[in-house]
Design an enzyme around this catalytic site. Structure first.
Site, mmCIF file in Angstrom:
data_model
loop_
_atom_site.group_PDB
_atom_site.id
_atom_site.type_symbol
_atom_site.label_atom_id
_atom_site.label_comp_id
_atom_site.label_asym_id
_atom_site.label_seq_id
_atom_site.Cartn_x
_atom_site.Cartn_y
_atom_site.Cartn_z
ATOM 1 C CG ASP A 8 2.259 -24.962 5.923
ATOM 2 O OD1 ASP A 8 2.879 -24.581 6.943
ATOM 3 O OD2 ASP A 8 2.419 -24.448 4.796
ATOM 4 C CG HIS A 9 5.394 -28.231 5.402
ATOM 5 N ND1 HIS A 9 4.324 -28.196 4.533
ATOM 6 C CD2 HIS A 9 6.367 -27.454 4.851
ATOM 7 C CE1 HIS A 9 4.647 -27.443 3.486
ATOM 8 N NE2 HIS A 9 5.863 -26.985 3.650
ATOM 9 C CB CYS A 70 1.408 -21.272 6.322
ATOM 10 S SG CYS A 70 1.143 -19.657 5.573
ATOM 11 N N GLY A 71 4.218 -20.599 6.394
ATOM 12 C CA GLY A 71 5.525 -19.950 6.324
ATOM 13 C C GLY A 71 5.433 -18.459 6.551
ATOM 14 C CB THR A 72 4.297 -15.764 4.583
ATOM 15 O OG1 THR A 72 3.242 -16.400 3.839
ATOM 16 C CG2 THR A 72 5.633 -15.975 3.885
ATOM 17 N N GLY A 73 2.028 -16.882 6.714
ATOM 18 C CA GLY A 73 0.655 -16.561 7.119
ATOM 19 C C GLY A 73 -0.206 -16.176 5.930
ATOM 20 N N GLY A 75 -0.590 -17.606 2.576
ATOM 21 C CA GLY A 75 -1.358 -18.629 1.857
ATOM 22 C C GLY A 75 -2.505 -19.175 2.686
ATOM 23 C CG HIS A 103 -10.429 -0.750 13.038
ATOM 24 N ND1 HIS A 103 -9.711 0.186 12.325
ATOM 25 C CD2 HIS A 103 -10.643 -0.209 14.262
ATOM 26 C CE1 HIS A 103 -9.496 1.250 13.082
ATOM 27 N NE2 HIS A 103 -10.040 1.026 14.275
ATOM 28 C CG ASN A 104 -10.189 -5.519 10.200
ATOM 29 O OD1 ASN A 104 -9.047 -5.347 10.622
ATOM 30 N ND2 ASN A 104 -10.740 -4.700 9.317
ATOM 31 N NE ARG A 114 9.021 -22.151 6.164
ATOM 32 C CZ ARG A 114 8.609 -22.987 5.216
ATOM 33 N NH1 ARG A 114 8.328 -22.540 4.000
ATOM 34 N NH2 ARG A 114 8.452 -24.269 5.490
ATOM 35 N NE ARG A 138 -14.600 4.783 11.977
ATOM 36 C CZ ARG A 138 -14.344 4.956 13.266
ATOM 37 N NH1 ARG A 138 -15.340 5.086 14.135
ATOM 38 N NH2 ARG A 138 -13.096 4.968 13.708
ATOM 39 C CG HIS A 139 -14.881 -0.033 13.265
ATOM 40 N ND1 HIS A 139 -13.979 0.273 12.263
ATOM 41 C CD2 HIS A 139 -14.605 0.798 14.298
ATOM 42 C CE1 HIS A 139 -13.182 1.242 12.681
ATOM 43 N NE2 HIS A 139 -13.546 1.591 13.903
HETATM 44 C C1 RB5 Z 1 5.228 -23.872 2.320
HETATM 45 O O1 RB5 Z 1 6.545 -24.119 1.961
HETATM 46 C C2 RB5 Z 1 4.896 -22.384 2.229
HETATM 47 O O2 RB5 Z 1 4.712 -22.041 0.898
HETATM 48 C C3 RB5 Z 1 3.703 -22.101 3.050
HETATM 49 O O3 RB5 Z 1 3.951 -22.423 4.384
HETATM 50 C C4 RB5 Z 1 3.198 -20.658 3.089
HETATM 51 O O4 RB5 Z 1 4.227 -19.781 3.402
HETATM 52 C C5 RB5 Z 1 2.405 -20.192 1.979
HETATM 53 O O5 RB5 Z 1 1.871 -19.073 1.973
#
Ligand code: RB5
Length: 147
Positions: A8-9, A70-73, A75, A103-104, A114, A138-139
């Protein structure tokens, strides 16, 4: 390897370097073929749309793996894991990158612009691409149960 990349952005968050194009460049320099699934600038977009594009490229057989940002990975991995046959792993440490393969059998890695440096992102991607799935019964059994 053919790898679909989407973000995303957050992939174009200031300040530069912009993570998404840098990650694509890194993969290409390692000899991979990249399918760029967007987004391509800092305008606000919805991360599920880019998870969809990457996962559908894998489901169609156009890519073997996917890299999402994304910001955190978080979402974008949630959206990716709604797709059949996709096992997306949010990775925040080198061990998570390695174990998501061993494992996965993760076929998608999700990273947070971020919360990680660009060098961490590149390092986790390299570990993740180089690590094979364990041949432990098992995996395989557990991954098969995911469906
Ligand atoms: C977008 O601002 C932010 O919410 C998205 O990148 C992500 O972090 C969501 O999980």
């Amino acid at each position: 390897m053919r790898i679909a990349v989407g973000s995303d952005h957050a992939g174009y968050d200031d300040p530069p370097p912009y993570y998404k194009p840098e990650i694509i460049k890194h993969l290409q320099e390692k000899g991979h073929e990249v399918i760029d699934c967007g987004t391509n600038g800092p305008e606000s977009v919805d991360y599920p749309d880019f998870a969809d594009a990457v996962c559908e490229a894998i489901q169609r057989g156009e890519a073997e793996r996917g890299v999402l940002l994304c910001g955190t990975g978080i979402g974008i991995s949630m959206a990716a894991n709604r797709h059949k046959g996709i096992r997306a792993a949010v990775c925040a440490t080198p061990d998570m990158a390695r174990l998501s393969r061993e494992h996965n059998d993760a076929n998608v890695i999700a990273l947070g612009r971020r919360v990680l440096t660009l060098d961490q992102c590149k390092a986790f991607i390299d570990i993740w691409l180089e690590t094979p799935f364990s041949d432990g019964e098992r995996h395989k059994r557990r991954v098969d149960k995911i469906g």
